[in-house]
Design a protein around this motif. Structure first.
Motif, PDB file in Angstrom:
ATOM      1  N   THR A   1      39.107  33.164  38.010  1.00 19.80           N
ATOM      2  CA  THR A   1      39.117  34.372  37.189  1.00 19.80           C
ATOM      3  C   THR A   1      38.918  33.954  35.740  1.00 19.80           C
ATOM      4  OG1 THR A   1      40.635  35.503  38.691  1.00 19.80           O
ATOM      5  CG2 THR A   1      40.486  36.373  36.464  1.00 19.80           C
TER       6      THR A   1
ATOM      7  N   GLU B   1      38.290  38.671  33.937  1.00 27.68           N
ATOM      8  CA  GLU B   1      39.510  39.363  33.532  1.00 27.68           C
ATOM      9  C   GLU B   1      39.296  40.159  32.253  1.00 27.68           C
ATOM     10  OE1 GLU B   1      43.204  37.438  31.641  1.00 27.68           O
ATOM     11  OE2 GLU B   1      43.625  37.493  33.785  1.00 27.68           O
TER      12      GLU B   1
ATOM     13  N   VAL C   1      35.338  36.535  38.877  1.00 29.60           N
ATOM     14  CA  VAL C   1      35.979  37.754  38.403  1.00 29.60           C
ATOM     15  C   VAL C   1      36.211  37.571  36.914  1.00 29.60           C
ATOM     16  CG1 VAL C   1      38.085  39.146  38.529  1.00 29.60           C
ATOM     17  CG2 VAL C   1      37.101  38.186  40.616  1.00 29.60           C
TER      18      VAL C   1
ATOM     19  N   ARG D   1      45.210  43.383  36.396  1.00 37.26           N
ATOM     20  CA  ARG D   1      45.490  41.965  36.207  1.00 37.26           C
ATOM     21  C   ARG D   1      46.766  41.594  36.928  1.00 37.26           C
ATOM     22  NH1 ARG D   1      44.361  41.769  29.766  1.00 37.26           N
ATOM     23  NH2 ARG D   1      42.226  42.485  29.919  1.00 37.26           N
TER      24      ARG D   1
END
Length: 89
Positions: free
Chosen positions: A55, A73, A71, A81
């Motif tokens: 992430t 964030e 991904v 989150r």
């Protein structure tokens, strides 16, 4: 990531960070020195070698296409989150 010939880039060795703040300081330090910088985290087990997908917590500059599959964030709704500081009702 360093600039390489013919508009390419090559990855430096990953640099581990102690926490999110440390990762952000590393990003700020390397932004002016590299073609691209990405900070990410992933969870998993070093013992088994099984890791979740990475992430991204910060990105800057020119990055390889494989990073686009992570991904991001920074584009997530804060309630999506997985942070202990955010509590779901």
């Amino acid at each position: 990531y360093r600039a390489a010939g013919r508009n390419g880039i090559s990855a430096d060795d990953p640099m581990p960070a102690n926490d999110r703040d440390h990762a952000m300081r590393l990003v700020d330090r390397f932004k002016p020195l590299r073609a691209g910088v990405v900070a990410f985290y992933r969870t998993g087990s070093p013992a088994t070698g099984e890791w979740d997908d990475a992430t991204i917590i910060a990105r800057h500059g020119k990055l390889p296409a494989e990073v686009d599959g992570f991904v991001d964030e920074t584009a997530m709704d804060p309630w999506e989150r997985d942070e202990p500081a955010l509590k779901r009702a």
